[in-house]
Scaffold this motif. Structure first.
Motif, short mmCIF file in Angstrom:
data_model
loop_
_atom_site.label_atom_id
_atom_site.label_comp_id
_atom_site.label_asym_id
_atom_site.label_seq_id
_atom_site.Cartn_x
_atom_site.Cartn_y
_atom_site.Cartn_z
N PRO A 364 7.60 -28.49 -3.06
CA PRO A 364 6.70 -29.15 -3.81
C PRO A 364 5.66 -29.86 -2.95
N PHE A 365 4.58 -30.22 -3.48
CA PHE A 365 3.22 -30.60 -2.57
C PHE A 365 3.07 -32.06 -2.83
N ASP A 366 2.55 -32.70 -1.74
CA ASP A 366 2.31 -34.08 -1.68
C ASP A 366 1.07 -34.63 -1.16
N PRO A 367 -0.05 -35.25 -1.80
CA PRO A 367 -1.28 -35.32 -1.20
C PRO A 367 -1.19 -36.15 -0.01
N TYR A 368 -0.18 -36.85 0.12
CA TYR A 368 -0.01 -37.88 1.33
C TYR A 368 0.26 -37.04 2.85
N THR A 369 0.94 -35.82 2.39
CA THR A 369 1.23 -34.92 3.59
C THR A 369 0.65 -33.55 3.74
N ASP A 370 0.03 -33.13 2.54
CA ASP A 370 -0.27 -31.62 2.76
C ASP A 370 -1.94 -31.55 2.20
N VAL A 371 -2.33 -30.64 3.19
CA VAL A 371 -3.91 -30.33 3.04
C VAL A 371 -4.18 -29.16 3.33
N PHE A 372 -5.10 -28.57 2.69
CA PHE A 372 -5.39 -27.16 2.61
C PHE A 372 -6.71 -26.81 3.60
N PHE A 373 -6.93 -25.65 4.28
CA PHE A 373 -8.22 -25.35 4.82
C PHE A 373 -8.38 -23.98 4.75
N ALA A 374 -9.59 -23.56 4.62
CA ALA A 374 -10.08 -21.88 4.78
C ALA A 374 -11.14 -21.96 5.32
N PHE A 375 -11.29 -21.25 6.30
CA PHE A 375 -12.39 -20.90 7.17
C PHE A 375 -13.05 -19.81 6.76
N ALA A 376 -14.40 -20.04 6.27
CA ALA A 376 -15.26 -19.02 6.01
C ALA A 376 -14.80 -18.07 4.91
N PRO A 377 -14.37 -18.54 3.51
CA PRO A 377 -13.34 -17.97 3.02
C PRO A 377 -14.44 -16.89 2.08
N GLY A 378 -15.69 -17.20 1.94
CA GLY A 378 -16.52 -16.03 1.32
C GLY A 378 -16.31 -15.93 -0.32
N PHE A 379 -16.17 -17.13 -0.88
CA PHE A 379 -16.24 -17.21 -2.30
C PHE A 379 -17.42 -16.72 -3.03
N GLY A 380 -18.55 -16.81 -2.48
CA GLY A 380 -19.67 -16.35 -3.13
C GLY A 380 -20.14 -14.63 -2.84
N PHE A 381 -19.22 -14.17 -2.12
CA PHE A 381 -19.61 -12.83 -1.38
C PHE A 381 -19.05 -11.72 -2.50
N ALA A 410 -28.26 -2.57 -6.58
CA ALA A 410 -26.70 -2.76 -7.13
C ALA A 410 -26.77 -3.71 -8.47
N THR A 411 -25.95 -3.52 -9.20
CA THR A 411 -25.90 -4.53 -10.54
C THR A 411 -25.31 -5.96 -10.01
N GLN A 412 -25.21 -6.84 -10.97
CA GLN A 412 -24.69 -8.37 -10.85
C GLN A 412 -23.32 -7.80 -10.32
N PRO A 413 -22.72 -8.32 -9.15
CA PRO A 413 -21.31 -7.88 -8.75
C PRO A 413 -20.39 -9.05 -9.06
N LEU A 414 -19.12 -8.85 -9.07
CA LEU A 414 -18.02 -9.95 -9.05
C LEU A 414 -18.02 -10.40 -7.69
N VAL A 415 -17.87 -11.82 -7.69
CA VAL A 415 -17.79 -12.35 -6.36
C VAL A 415 -15.97 -12.49 -6.04
N GLN A 416 -15.90 -12.91 -4.90
CA GLN A 416 -14.40 -13.00 -4.35
C GLN A 416 -13.81 -14.17 -4.95
N ALA A 417 -14.28 -15.22 -5.44
CA ALA A 417 -13.89 -16.21 -6.04
C ALA A 417 -13.56 -15.90 -7.44
N GLN A 418 -13.90 -14.86 -8.02
CA GLN A 418 -13.58 -14.32 -9.32
C GLN A 418 -12.33 -13.32 -9.06
#
Length: 542
Positions: A364-381, A410-418
């Motif tokens: 299980p996760f706890d906001p007091y002790t858990d945190v997420f990071f993603a370096f240059a994830p490219g959501f909009g790529f 190119a036509t409107q692409p799907l981005v990686q967030a999708q």
């Protein structure tokens, strides 16, 4: 990036040995008689021990890791500039070859409507830039805007391969005295307050920031004295909840100090880095900086992603190293993984799999002790489906690049967030833990933010005349459609903006050397939306 270290080997015995030490003392009047080889094997000497021999200083045993004398650098400090195609290093020559294969002469494309590969190396920056010398001279004024930056990158890359000693990496400080505060205003104040030695040149700062940008970005976000605070508007009102929760574990209570507060065991702070790539290959000592900045806390860092770096070792190698490693191919986490116990205060686990596959195992996760990071994830790529495996997918064909028959439309692409990030983002938001994301440029930052918020993506024409991606990469031109479980399901924790601890070293695009970015240039953060339960008047009456 790994910094080459000096090789360590056992000291070699000298070619000659003092004759007197072999055959005893000699006199000038009666030279010693050297027995034959056969006689030497039968000569015996009585074992004698002086009364004072117990007080004699015993010789120190030679260390098997005694370093060799410092080797001469391959290239001198004043000889760092080289034309890439004529570089003394093979990988630099390969890069020049690659640039010739994928880039386009800008003058030919913009002034003569010709899309041709560069065949001329700029004598000032060393990069292949134009079709020929005439086109280089024609575009000299435009090229001057980026020439100095390219030359800086040229010299920095050759310096890293020069073979010199790197005192800036050898003397990275460790424990921070509890009575000395750390200033997170920028790299300069951090180096000063952390007592970094040998950071006496801009080039050294660029080298250090390149490898330390990952742990220092994490530290700057988590530290109560970091540059991201409610006072400067970067931490939002909703973000204060998560940051106060984390600070209550990471720092001493307000008004207390080391002498007045008793140490109490606390749960480890779990830093989960999703989509990990280069950051997972850093030396563990760099990540140990987190412990030095938060000496009372215990950290467990998880690198999760299909491109996570794992040690090239088998089980026998791990048994020889000792119990500091825990390695498994498929058991344990159900994926290739390993855990390194760096110290009692820091453990690092690398899991080569997608995050959604191991999400339930991390709970299980706890906001007091858990945190997420993603370096240059490219959501909009744009989403990149499988390409032809018989060629390098990062090197387009001339037809894809539009060298002969125009630009690829190119036509409107799907981005990686999708696509690739959708399930991971959905599960992360359900934990209600803060998640922070970085970007390599202002455009990349805006593109990622617009992908999650569903707003209109940025246009490169309003910011810069250099495109960060070639024409055959169809960047989104319209708002991203609603993403189930992601859109409208998060609150902003950290407003999008510049990251003071991004890398100061430029990264040059091979497909267009005019384009340059910096690792972790920007940063922002979100958290899964919390729905407060409100009681109605009818409930009160009941």
């Amino acid at each position: 990036m790994r910094v080459p270290s000096s090789p360590f080997t056992a000291a070699r015995a000298g070619p000659s040995v003092c004759r007197a030490s072999l055959h005893g003392p000699t006199s000038s009047s009666a030279p010693a008689r050297v027995p034959s080889r056969q006689a030497q094997s039968t000569v015996t000497r009585p074992l004698t021990r002086s009364i004072f021999s117990g007080f004699a200083r015993k010789p120190k045993p030679k260390s098997p890791f005694q370093a060799q004398p410092e080797l001469e650098p391959l290239i001198a400090a004043n000889d760092l500039f080289h034309i890439l195609a004529d570089s003394p290093f093979a990988d630099m020559r390969e890069r020049a070859k690659r640039i010739r294969q994928v880039s386009i002469c800008p003058v030919s494309a913009e002034r003569h409507n010709e899309r041709v590969r560069p065949g001329f190396d700029c004598p000032d920056c060393g990069f292949p830039t134009h079709k020929d010398k005439e086109r280089w001279e024609e575009g000299a004024e435009e090229h001057a805007e980026v020439c100095e930056r390219l030359r800086q990158v040229n010299e920095d890359d050759h310096d890293l391969r020069s073979g010199r000693r790197f005192p800036e990496f050898e003397n990275i400080p460790k424990e921070q005295p509890y009575d000395q505060a750390i200033a997170f205003a920028n790299w300069d104040t951090l180096f000063w307050t952390r007592s970094f030695p040998s950071v006496n040149s801009e080039r050294s700062v660029r080298h250090l920031s390149k490898v330390l940008t990952y742990p220092m970005t994490v530290a700057a976000v988590l530290h109560q004295n970091g540059p991201f605070t409610p006072g400067n508007g970067r931490i939002t009102r909703e973000g204060r909840r998560n940051m106060i929760a984390l600070h209550s574990i990471l720092h001493l209570p307000p008004g207390s100090n080391e002498s007045t507060t008793t140490w109490k065991p606390t749960p480890p702070i779990r830093i989960i880095i999703i989509g990990a790539r280069a950051e997972s290959t850093l030396p563990p000592t760099h990540w140990e900086q987190l412990h030095y900045m938060f000496p009372r806390s215990i950290f467990h860092i998880y690198f999760v992603g299909p491109e996570v770096g794992l040690p090239i070792m088998d089980r026998q190698d791990f048994r020889l190293i000792g119990k500091k490693y825990e390695f498994s191919e498929n058991d344990g986490w159900g994926c290739p993984s390993y855990t390194l116990h760096v110290s009692p205060y820091l453990s690092i686990s690398s899991l080569r799999t997608s995050y959604e596959q191991i999400h339930s195992q991390l709970g299980p996760f706890d906001p007091y002790t858990d945190v997420f990071f993603a370096f240059a994830p490219g959501f909009g790529f744009p989403h990149q489906p499988g390409l032809d495996s018989n060629r390098n997918p990062s090197v387009p064909t001339d037809e894809e690049a539009g060298v002969h028959d125009g630009n690829h439309i190119a036509t409107q692409p799907l981005v990686q967030a999708q696509t690739t990030w959708r399930l991971a983002l959905k599960k992360i938001l359900q934990t209600k833990c803060a998640a922070f994301f970085t970007a390599f440029s202002p455009l990349d930052l805006q593109r990622d933010v617009s992908a999650l918020f569903g707003t209109n993506p940025p246009s490169f024409k309003s910011h810069t005349k250099f495109r960060e991606f070639p024409d055959y990469v169809g960047l989104p031109t319209a708002p991203v459609d609603h993403i189930e479980g992601v859109s409208d399901e998060f609150d902003l924790v950290l407003t999008p903006g510049k990251n003071e601890f991004g890398s100061k070293k430029w990264e040059i695009a091979d497909w267009d050397p005019r384009v340059a970015v910096k690792t972790n240039w920007g940063i922002w953060g979100i958290r899964g939306k919390k729905y407060e339960v409100q009681r109605s008047d009818e409930d009160d009456d009941e």
